[in-house]
Scaffold this motif. Structure first.
Motif, short mmCIF file in Angstrom:
data_model
loop_
_atom_site.label_atom_id
_atom_site.label_comp_id
_atom_site.label_asym_id
_atom_site.label_seq_id
_atom_site.Cartn_x
_atom_site.Cartn_y
_atom_site.Cartn_z
N THR A 55 0.83 -1.21 0.00
CA THR A 55 0.00 0.00 0.00
C THR A 55 0.86 1.25 0.00
O THR A 55 0.56 2.23 -0.69
CB THR A 55 -0.93 0.00 1.22
N HIS A 56 1.95 1.24 0.75
CA HIS A 56 2.86 2.38 0.78
C HIS A 56 3.42 2.62 -0.62
O HIS A 56 3.47 3.76 -1.09
CB HIS A 56 3.98 2.13 1.78
N LEU A 57 3.85 1.56 -1.29
CA LEU A 57 4.36 1.70 -2.65
C LEU A 57 3.29 2.26 -3.59
O LEU A 57 3.57 3.10 -4.44
CB LEU A 57 4.84 0.34 -3.16
N VAL A 71 -11.32 2.22 -4.62
CA VAL A 71 -11.58 1.20 -3.61
C VAL A 71 -12.21 0.00 -4.31
O VAL A 71 -13.19 0.16 -5.06
CB VAL A 71 -12.54 1.74 -2.52
N PRO A 72 -11.66 -1.20 -4.14
CA PRO A 72 -12.16 -2.36 -4.89
C PRO A 72 -13.67 -2.55 -4.80
O PRO A 72 -14.33 -2.85 -5.80
CB PRO A 72 -11.41 -3.54 -4.25
N ASP A 93 -5.93 -0.84 -4.75
CA ASP A 93 -5.14 -1.44 -3.68
C ASP A 93 -5.88 -2.63 -3.10
O ASP A 93 -7.07 -2.53 -2.77
CB ASP A 93 -4.86 -0.40 -2.60
N ASP A 94 -5.19 -3.76 -2.99
CA ASP A 94 -5.72 -4.97 -2.38
C ASP A 94 -6.83 -5.59 -3.22
O ASP A 94 -7.97 -5.73 -2.78
CB ASP A 94 -6.22 -4.70 -0.96
N THR A 121 -2.48 -3.89 -6.53
CA THR A 121 -1.76 -4.61 -5.48
C THR A 121 -2.62 -5.77 -5.00
O THR A 121 -3.86 -5.68 -4.99
CB THR A 121 -1.40 -3.72 -4.28
N SER A 122 -1.96 -6.85 -4.61
CA SER A 122 -2.68 -8.04 -4.14
C SER A 122 -1.72 -8.93 -3.39
O SER A 122 -0.50 -8.74 -3.44
CB SER A 122 -3.27 -8.81 -5.33
N ARG A 123 -2.25 -9.91 -2.70
CA ARG A 123 -1.40 -10.85 -1.98
C ARG A 123 -0.80 -11.90 -2.92
O ARG A 123 0.31 -12.37 -2.71
CB ARG A 123 -2.19 -11.54 -0.87
N GLU A 124 -1.54 -12.26 -3.95
CA GLU A 124 -1.08 -13.26 -4.91
C GLU A 124 -0.81 -12.60 -6.26
O GLU A 124 -1.45 -11.62 -6.61
CB GLU A 124 -2.14 -14.35 -5.09
#
Length: 225
Positions: A55-57, A71-72, A93-94, A121-124
């Motif tokens: 998120t910072h990036l 926002v997703p 993000d996310d 951005t995501s976890r996978e």
């Protein structure tokens, strides 16, 4: 204080005059952001575990590119005209399973037609997203992707030092070493620990020492805030 803990980490400007610390776990992602707008395609995905700094990036790039943060949960085909009004760059993000796939496909296509850019951005990585729309999966597979690892000891040490300095707190290297050995390796945990130490020291008119840090870490471990 910093002389006691020499760290060969770079500093990057981010939102609200904060610093982004470059380390081995995130340097590849930083390099990709530095390449913008010379990305090979319209989309870039940054992936990694929770609280690793994605998120910072994303906020660093958002500030640099004047991108629209979406926002997703609010992404939908009906909302796209308003979301993309005069916009040529977007950040989501996310990204998770809750994303509206058809809206994401339209967003990607519209930005591509405008010569714009999309940061996700995501976890996978995108190749592992459980997407049902083949066209979207194809575009996500073609997107550039870069991973971010968990912060290492050097980065968490640097973050702790910076957070204390931001609060104008003088803290010895023994306190930094104590926290480093006991808190979770995440930016969120570092922020939480420093904030609670500051509040506890202020309330009790105490200096921030290892015994105080031990009390605070014990409270954090027990879920007390």
């Amino acid at each position: 204080m910093t002389a006691q803990l020499p760290l060969s980490l770079g500093h990057r400007p981010a939102l609200e005059d904060s610093d982004f610390l470059v380390a081995p776990c995130n340097q590849d992602a930083v390099a990709w952001l530095d390449r913008w707008p010379e990305w090979p395609g319209p989309a870039l995905a940054i992936h990694g575990p929770a609280r690793c700094g994605k998120t910072h990036l994303a906020h660093v790039w958002q500030a640099r590119s004047s991108a629209k943060l979406i926002v997703p949960e609010l992404l939908s085909a009906d909302a796209l005209p308003e979301l993309l009004n005069g916009v040529s760059a977007c950040v989501i993000d996310d990204v998770a399973e809750r994303i509206d796939e058809r809206a994401l496909l339209h967003l990607h296509n519209l930005l591509s037609e405008r010569g714009g850019y999309l940061l996700l951005t995501s976890r996978e990585p995108p190749a592992r997203w459980p997407l049902k729309i083949a066209d979207l999966q194809s575009r996500m597979n073609a997107a550039s992707a870069v991973g971010v690892g968990r912060p290492d000891d050097a980065l968490i040490s640097a973050v702790l030092i910076k957070l204390f300095a931001d609060r104008q707190l003088q803290v010895g290297s023994d306190v930094i070493a104590f926290l480093l050995a006991r808190i979770e390796r995440s930016f969120a945990a570092a922020h939480q620990a420093v904030a609670m130490l500051d509040e506890t020291a202020l309330a009790g008119h105490r200096r921030i020492t290892v015994p105080l840090a031990r009390d605070v870490v014990s409270r954090l471990d027990s879920g007390e805030e």
